[in-house]
Enzyme design. Structure first.
Site, mmCIF file in Angstrom:
data_model
loop_
_atom_site.group_PDB
_atom_site.id
_atom_site.type_symbol
_atom_site.label_atom_id
_atom_site.label_comp_id
_atom_site.label_asym_id
_atom_site.label_seq_id
_atom_site.Cartn_x
_atom_site.Cartn_y
_atom_site.Cartn_z
ATOM 1 N N THR A 155 27.969 -29.875 50.291
ATOM 2 C CA THR A 155 27.094 -29.179 49.339
ATOM 3 C C THR A 155 27.858 -28.801 48.075
ATOM 4 O OG1 THR A 155 25.818 -28.333 51.196
ATOM 5 C CG2 THR A 155 25.476 -27.256 49.084
ATOM 6 N N GLU A 214 22.427 -16.823 53.314
ATOM 7 C CA GLU A 214 22.924 -18.163 53.001
ATOM 8 C C GLU A 214 24.136 -18.105 52.087
ATOM 9 O OE1 GLU A 214 21.703 -21.818 53.858
ATOM 10 O OE2 GLU A 214 20.861 -21.738 51.833
#
Lengths: 316, 316
Positions: free
Chosen positions: B189, B133
């Site tokens: 994000t 990630e």
């Protein structure tokens, strides 16, 4: 308990903070208990007497003592105003990070509530004792007064309106408690607070909350290793306050090497403590004292046990 | 499971943060699952195919996709280097705060571990998926990947070397999940993180840790009311990020009034969620949608259920 005119109550010393549980998690310690005797009178006069078994002076004026103010707060919340005679026997050492004035305040709140028919719930007693402490010492220290009242481990779930969660894990453990002799400013608690950062990096807060999560999970599941590791992992308070304890990290290392499950500063210090299996306690105490002494720091300590009862009536 | 050449694994969407559990506590959601099919090959070639069932574009280059990188990390930790063909079916909505890339990474790590004889423990899979990630999206989001792998609620006990505590309370609850249509910067994000304060007042940290304590105690004891109240009491992240969700506090109030046990932002947002008893869920969903719509904000939502399994093999 109705119609009692006088009662004697004791409440234990406490270890506040427990590493990442700063201002939130505390533990009651059975070895030292303050004793408060209260007799209700029909006038509105308050008389206060103190027997000080500790080595340090304590607030002997009624209007400055946390026990008296705490008892008055309980009266206020109960809607009663009577006079009382209070005798406080101070056994909890003062000014070394064991919640001494909190123990007095807790005992007094518990005692007065009994005399007023025990109508207030425990959480209001925490509030009363905290407010008493605040008037007397400048800060409420709920993480001291709550374990003094409940016994075991307590957690503050809401800073603004005391809500307490109390837990008594069914595993046996000991606490090695050591107080190094260090010279600190007179208002030690205020000084200890002044060492703290005003602000904490968000990243540091996340590390602290992960560690606190380990502490709470450990307490809830009775996993002493988890509790110990969490106690040893405080990213905010210990780094700031350890400067007032010479050789702190050497001593911590010695404690952990000799079997301590966790080690950090007790309350506002300068006492330090180790969480340990009972069988390792004496050895850890020896090693901690040795490490202080090796560095020419006088220190004394005991192997202590948790208090599972908290505040209680003393029968005679 | 030895000698498998190919496997298909799915992993669920997640809600990270859960109020005061920022970056630490997450929950797996059964309703959306990413599916990863991996076939090992004897060359060292990696081929990657994506079937996107969501409405938003996703990283389609192998070297940019969290699933591929996560699978490579598992190989690295296993000390194996083979080629593989990966097919990723994206079902978890992208960019709305449901841990979409984390679900892909979790499924890929779980799948690759099976193909390599399942030698790595779950916590290393969390680490692998987190590192995947991080390469793909800039941050590891362990509070997303951990629940995707384990199912239920997960807690990160140490930010630096993944240690996970996983809990599946035996009480039935639902999650009302609503996504308002708001226009946000492309790198949502990152934007959501830029809204956060760099530093937090010590006093605010204490309030946050008290609330986190309530969350963990509630989870450990299966007390939904405690969990709900804690979720609703976030003093750091919600105040900062709620500015990206128009009418957030009105919507929150409407949800709580109609029976929600707790309400806050899901992950980096802009989705919001309510924790609720199953029987109240439909009504809360209706009220939340109505409140958004009343203010001319388009929104859509579902009643979701927790995923108790996390990553799992899909049989055909």
């Amino acid at each position: 308990m109705l119609d009692m005119k006088s009662v004697e109550v004791s409440a234990p010393a406490t270890i506040a903070n427990l590493g990442p549980g700063f201002d939130v998690v505390g533990l009651a310690i059975e070895n030292y208990r303050d004793v408060v005797h209260i007799e209700l009178t029909d006038d509105k006069v308050i008389s206060f007497e103190i027997v000080n078994n500790t080595s340090v002076a304590v607030a002997s004026k009624a209007e400055e003592n946390s026990a008296v103010i705490s008892a008055l707060k309980v009266m206020e919340y109960s809607g009663v105003r009577k006079g009382f005679k209070m005798k406080l026997v101070k056994n909890v050492p003062v000014g070394i990070g064991l919640g001494s004035s909190g123990a007095s305040a807790a005992a007094a709140a518990f005692a007065m509530n009994i005399l007023l028919s025990g109508k207030l719930p425990m959480e209001v007693l925490v509030k009363s004792a905290g407010e008493g402490e605040k008037v007397a010492c400048g800060a409420p220290h709920l993480d001291n007064v709550a374990p003094s009242l409940y016994g075991g481990f307590t957690m503050i779930l809401d800073v603004e309106k005391p809500e307490i969660f109390n837990i008594k894990p069914s595993v046996d453990f000991s606490i090695v408690l050591v107080t190094p002799r260090v010279s600190l400013p007179r208002n030690k608690t205020e000084y200890a607070r002044s060492l703290l950062p005003k602000k904490v990096e968000l990243e540091t807060m996340v590390k602290q909350t992960a560690s606190l999560t380990r502490l709470i999970v450990g307490l809830m599941s009775g996993n002493l290793e988890m509790v110990g590791r969490a106690i040893s992992s405080d990213f905010v308070v210990e780094p700031a306050r350890s400067i007032m304890i010479p050789r702190f990290y050497e001593v911590k290392e010695a404690a952990l090497k000799s079997g301590a499950l966790g080690f950090t500063i007790s309350g506002a210090g300068p006492s330090v403590f180790a969480l340990t299996y009972p069988e390792d306690a004496e050895n850890i105490l020896y090693e901690v004292l040795r490490k202080f002494n090796e560095n020419d720091i006088e220190a004394k300590g005991i192997v202590a046990k948790p208090s599972w009862i908290g505040a209680r009536i003393e029968e005679h």
